[in-house]
Design a protein around this motif. Structure first.
Motif, PDB file in Angstrom:
ATOM      1  N   THR A 298      45.725  38.421  37.620  1.00  0.00           N
ATOM      2  CA  THR A 298      46.485  37.722  38.659  1.00  0.00           C
ATOM      3  C   THR A 298      47.371  36.624  38.088  1.00  0.00           C
ATOM      4  OG1 THR A 298      44.761  36.061  39.050  1.00  0.00           O
ATOM      5  CG2 THR A 298      44.592  38.122  40.267  1.00  0.00           C
TER       6      THR A 298
ATOM      7  N   ASN B  86      44.957  38.770  43.624  1.00  0.00           N
ATOM      8  CA  ASN B  86      46.071  37.871  43.915  1.00  0.00           C
ATOM      9  C   ASN B  86      45.858  37.052  45.181  1.00  0.00           C
ATOM     10  OD1 ASN B  86      46.611  40.787  44.711  1.00  0.00           O
ATOM     11  ND2 ASN B  86      48.014  39.721  46.092  1.00  0.00           N
TER      12      ASN B  86
ATOM     13  N   GLY C 241      50.863  41.926  38.978  1.00  0.00           N
ATOM     14  CA  GLY C 241      49.832  41.540  38.034  1.00  0.00           C
ATOM     15  C   GLY C 241      50.378  41.181  36.666  1.00  0.00           C
TER      16      GLY C 241
END
Length: 284
Positions: A121, A85, A131
């Protein structure tokens, strides 16, 4: 009999170029030595489980790509990474994948092993670091044939919910974990799911949906500079942990507190780290 395939795996790296200049030298020396120790491990594939960078800006990616490219050529290694991320915070996934010349998701095939790389991500989000495996990848997983002959290892940045440490907390797992579990169950009756994100070493054996799978979470190397090597043979999977030089941990302590938004934890090494574990292969 097929030959043993070895994977060397590293958790979140969080290379950050936005720290005071006086700390830049020790930061870069830390990462160069860290990656050197990683690539000296004998393995067929070297894998970094996302959050390769901290902000995902082009300068951070440039350092990591140059360093890993030089070392992978020097030691004749195949290097794979998946997105975390943090890797797309300052630019889009499309721009990152263009700069890194990498696929968003992929599969590596060996006679006795299949390695699946997922993008878990969301697109460039400061406010939601949870997620998600999107529909495109879920459909792609359906296209991968089920195999009993190949052991399956799946790599994703985020953990499956309600498995490894912290995965029961908000934004610390894959939102659609139930769907992903059902897709993995179709892939293979046994396997490993490897993830990072939560910065703590953790191991969980099986879920109701996937009793034959083991879930292994890798810590962030800034907090616990440890790598794991997975050796997959026809009979078993042997898992070994390798601790980087202790001086590296002291070096990281000098600058990791200067990285805005880095989540250090003193529990990074976990309470039940796998020093050496053998996971038997199921027999037909």
């Amino acid at each position: 009999m097929n030959r043993t395939i070895r994977l060397a795996v590293m958790g979140d790296a969080h290379y950050c170029n936005e720290i005071p200049n006086e700390h830049a030298f020790i930061r870069d020396a830390y990462y160069r030595q860290l990656f050197r120790e990683f690539f000296t491990l004998d393995a067929d594939v070297h894998i970094l489980l996302g959050d390769v960078t901290h902000w995902g800006n082009p300068l951070e990616w440039d350092f990591v790509l140059r360093t890993t490219s030089e070392l992978s050529k020097q030691y004749d290694r195949q290097f794979r990474f998946i997105l975390g991320n943090h890797d797309t915070l300052r630019q889009s996934k499309e721009d990152v994948l263009r700069q890194t010349d990498s696929p968003r998701y992929a599969v590596d095939e060996f006679p006795n092993l299949r390695i699946v790389y997922l993008d878990t991500t969301k697109e460039s989000s400061y406010d939601n670091w949870g997620g998600l495996v999107d529909e495109e990848q879920l459909d792609w997983l359906d296209e991968i044939s089920r195999s009993k002959n190949q052991y399956t290892i799946v790599c994703g940045h985020h953990p499956i919910a309600q498995t490894t440490a912290g995965s029961d907390h908000e934004m610390m797992s894959i939102d659609n974990s139930r769907e992903v579990l059902h897709k993995l169950a179709k892939l293979s009756p046994e396997g490993l799911y490897l993830n990072g994100h939560n910065h703590i070493h953790s191991v969980v054996n099986g879920t109701d949906t996937l009793p034959g799978w083991t879930f292994v979470q890798h810590s962030a190397v800034l907090s616990a500079p440890v790598f794991r090597r997975y050796s997959v043979s026809d009979e078993a999977v042997h898992v070994s942990s390798y601790h980087a030089d202790h001086d590296l941990l002291r070096q990281s302590e000098l600058f990791r507190g200067l990285i805005l938004g880095y989540g250090h934890t003193d529990k990074a090494y976990g309470t039940s780290e796998m020093i050496l574990t053998t996971l038997p292969r199921a027999k037909d």
